[in-house]
Design an enzyme around this catalytic site. Structure first.
Site, PDB file in Angstrom:
ATOM      1  N   ASP A 414       0.848  -1.185   0.000  1.00  0.00           N
ATOM      2  CA  ASP A 414       0.000   0.000   0.000  1.00  0.00           C
ATOM      3  C   ASP A 414       0.890   1.243   0.000  1.00  0.00           C
ATOM      4  O   ASP A 414       1.883   1.322   0.746  1.00  0.00           O
ATOM      5  CB  ASP A 414      -0.886  -0.021   1.248  1.00  0.00           C
ATOM      6  CG  ASP A 414      -1.806   1.171   1.348  1.00  0.00           C
ATOM      7  OD1 ASP A 414      -2.766   1.225   0.559  1.00  0.00           O
ATOM      8  OD2 ASP A 414      -1.552   2.044   2.199  1.00  0.00           O
ATOM      9  N   GLU A 443       1.483   0.213  -4.987  1.00  0.00           N
ATOM     10  CA  GLU A 443       1.044   1.526  -5.450  1.00  0.00           C
ATOM     11  C   GLU A 443       2.259   2.444  -5.521  1.00  0.00           C
ATOM     12  O   GLU A 443       2.781   2.860  -4.494  1.00  0.00           O
ATOM     13  CB  GLU A 443       0.010   2.111  -4.499  1.00  0.00           C
ATOM     14  CG  GLU A 443      -1.292   1.337  -4.450  1.00  0.00           C
ATOM     15  CD  GLU A 443      -2.277   1.941  -3.473  1.00  0.00           C
ATOM     16  OE1 GLU A 443      -3.411   2.246  -3.887  1.00  0.00           O
ATOM     17  OE2 GLU A 443      -1.927   2.123  -2.293  1.00  0.00           O
TER      18      GLU A 443
END
Length: 708
Positions: A414, A443
């Site tokens: 993340d 990400e």
């Protein structure tokens, strides 16, 4: 022990601002007098302070005292003056030059290390003046208190003889004369809601991980990733899954919907994807583990990095249940041919002030801006200082724990663009040393990060050749193009090749398609169905579902790593909402009743999965090879992609995409087999030299090699 207090109407604060300098600040309504001060160490030793500066103005004053030698951390300190007595804060010391080198404990084993004849407890707390262990043996209901000893590297430890298996404990840590009770940042087990840490006997959980039967990955592009959460995939009342919202619910065999279609594990097997990516399964904060039905959260609010989430356990009141169930879930997924990707949030915690990190080492674990304020680049109130060696150690050790003890097959990071490159490289190196098929991706947004070191954003993709990134360029272009915006056709041609090829308008974003994770929706986006309905204002249900199937076909037949969000294959809605992290089951659960009504859509994507695997050149070819056998051309309002050459059993394969509302016809050089289609054209299984590509559809045809 009480040493008095500041004088009436007077506020005093004393802080160590450099290794040899103490600054004392006053607010008082009293007239200032000649100032003197002494330093009290460990409630005994008193040393007169050499006050080198004293300045006052309208009730405010600053005094500075220079020490002869750098202050030795790990002791209790008070400053006594003619204005009163106050504790000396040493929290700023974590920012002093050389702190990380002086208090390097990277080779220390932290946490609780259990053996039958005794357990070693070790806590990193270099600023603390004292650390105590408050512990209760299993079933005794009486706490004992033990004082820990400090090493020069800032580690406090104690070895307790006897059998302490499953004992519950917390630490009492005194920093700058403030006592705070905290769980162990390195604890491997916990009571419900993270109230106490638990001593874990690892040998009690030596189960087979069933990895031997998993097919090795030659390239990331051989993976087909399916994303969901434990709760969302099992909570539906439309199935006979027994352990709803639980780890065990994911691995129950022979489950089905009310209409008899496959559900849970059986449904996964029918779809045929290779990797299941689960939203966070480490311990997160905002769901009451004893009453999970009263709340909902995806889990991007980390609490304990080494401990599985308890609300997914069959018996959350039992500290061992979550461990047994999480291990069983991963093991049985392996046994059934699935690899497990774990979504990890190593960029922030739920609440930095109440975290075990801040309680044990204040002013240490979280990144700051240049002006000294806490960084909020994550948008969640804090950012982990991942490049700091002892913070990196915790992150890497947590990752290793999930790899070794639980057998996870990869990590989805993340907000990976907030984590430094060296930290994620260490995790990649270890994961692939244990399993060459280990996957790492995340990400890669460039969010600033308030750091002076290289961070793991897409801008640094060349520094991370073994990592893949969520390709938001593919996402946005594909959404628009297959939503009917034909002006995006050229942009999609670039995305189709994994955003890795130089074009007249775009530079390569990635080194190769194996770095491009192709998707149009994930957990925190609008579903593609909702994008079409609420953003593009398409109301015709037939068109909505046709375009939903079309875009998934584009994901599966593009170069890169296909990523599918659970429910995407059946056109699921979240009623126009996007970031439904705490919106509850109504917005987030996999809709098995919708699966019953649209089961043919699921079967269509099963066929897509199978065909992608069969067309192995989509996943095994290098970028240079792709350039030699791939031709992309505009045709009518759509695209024709032609693959020609030595394609195993095929001489030529053609993929047609038609995002327009009009069908088009294409003439081929020879009769070709229709391998996959959607729409109202010819049925699969026959040959055609002229093909009709219906509106809002994809068609795949191929010319087989002559049999010699």
């Amino acid at each position: 022990m009480c040493f008095g207090k500041p004088m009436k109407d007077t506020f005093i604060e004393a802080k160590l601002v450099s290794p040899k300098l103490i600054r004392i600040a006053f607010l008082t309504s009293l007239p200032f007098e000649r100032f003197y001060a002494t330093l009290i160490k460990d409630h005994r030793e008193e040393t007169n302070l050499n006050v080198t500066r004293f300045a006052s103005s309208q009730g405010n004053a600053i005094a500075e005292a220079l020490l002869e030698t750098p202050l030795e951390l790990g002791h209790s300190y008070f400053v006594k003056s003619n204005y009163g007595l106050v504790p000396l804060s040493v929290d700023e010391a974590t920012d002093f030059e050389g702190f990380d080198e002086k208090f390097d404990a990277e080779n220390e084993a932290l946490g609780s290390l259990y053996e039958k004849d005794g357990t070693l407890f070790s806590l990193y707390a270099p600023l603390a003046s004292s650390v105590s262990l408050k512990i209760e043996k299993q079933n005794e209901n009486v706490f004992s208190l033990f004082c820990l000893s400090r090493k020069e590297n800032g580690v406090w430890s104690i070895f307790l003889q006897g059998d302490w298996k499953n004992a519950q404990y917390v630490y009492q840590v005194v920093n700058s004369e403030v006592l705070r009770e905290t769980i162990d940042p390195y604890a491997k087990a916990s009571t419900a809601n993270g109230e106490r840490s638990v001593v874990l006997c690892e040998d009690d959980f030596l189960l087979p991980q069933w990895k031997e039967g998993l097919k090795p990955l030659k390239s990331y592009t051989e993976a087909i990733i399916y994303e969901g959460s434990v709760r969302d995939l099992t909570i539906s009342q439309n199935t006979n899954i027994i352990h709803k919202g639980k780890y065990l619910g994911l691995i129950e065999e022979n489950r089905h919907t009310k209409m008899g279609h496959k559900a849970g594990l059986a449904y996964f097997q029918e779809l045929g994807f290779t990797h299941l990516q689960l939203l966070p399964i480490y311990d997160f904060k905002t769901v009451d583990e004893l009453h999970p039905e009263k709340g909902y959260n995806w889990g991007y609010d980390p609490s304990q990095y080494f401990v599985p989430e308890g609300s997914y356990a069959s018996h959350p009141e039992d500290p061992l249940s979550r461990i047994k169930d999480a291990k069983a879930m991963i093991d049985i997924l392996h046994k059934n041919g699935f690899r497990l990707i774990m979504d990890v949030v190593f960029n922030h915690v739920y609440d930095w002030q109440t975290s075990s990190f801040e309680k044990t080492v204040p002013n240490f674990y979280f990144r700051k801006k240049e002006n000294g304020q806490l960084s909020n680049a994550s948008g969640c109130g804090n950012v982990l200082y991942s490049e700091r060696p002892m913070v990196r150690k915790l992150i890497v050790e947590a990752a290793k724990w999930w790899i070794d003890f639980y057998g996870v097959d990869g990590f989805r990071f993340d907000l990976m663009g907030l984590i430094d490159v060296e930290t994620v490289r260490k995790i990649e190196e270890y994961g692939k040393s244990q399993d060459p098929s280990f996957m790492v991706y995340g990400e890669g947004w460039n969010m600033g990060g308030d750091s002076k070191v290289a961070l793991s954003s897409m801008d640094n993709a060349k520094m991370l050749p073994g990592f893949a990134f969520f390709n938001d360029g593919f996402r946005e272009v594909a959404k628009r193009f297959f939503g009917g915006d034909l002006s995006e056709r050229d942009a999609f041609r670039y995305c189709y090749l994994g955003s890795s090829e130089q074009t007249s308008t775009s530079h390569p974003r990635f080194l190769s398609p194996s770095q491009s994770l192709n998707y149009v929706e994930c957990h925190d986006n609008k579903t593609y169905y909702d994008y079409l309905h609420y953003t593009k204002n398409i109301s015709d249900e037939k068109e909505l579902l046709a375009r939903s199937k079309l875009v998934l076909g584009a994901i599966l037949f593009s170069f890169g790593i296909p990523f599918i969000h659970a429910g995407e294959e059946i056109g699921q809605t979240k009623y126009g909402k996007d970031n439904t992290y705490n919106a509850g089951d109504d917005f987030n659960e996999f809709d098995y009743s919708l699966l019953d009504s649209r089961y043919s859509m699921a079967l269509y994507f099963k066929d897509c999965f199978l065909l992608r695997k069969k067309l192995s050149f989509l996943s095994n070819a290098s970028l240079e090879e792709i350039k030699t056998f791939t031709q992309i051309e505009n045709i009518s309002s759509g695209l024709r992609i032609t693959f020609s050459g030595d394609l195993e059993e095929f001489k030529e394969v053609n993929v047609f995409f038609n995002p327009s509302n009009e069908p088009f016809t294409c003439m081929l050089d020879a009769d070709q087999d229709i391998l996959l289609m959607d729409g109202d054209a010819l049925p699969v299984g026959i040959k055609a030299m002229s093909v009709l590509v219906p509106k809002c559809s994809m068609l795949v045809v191929a010319l087989k090699k002559a049999i010699s």
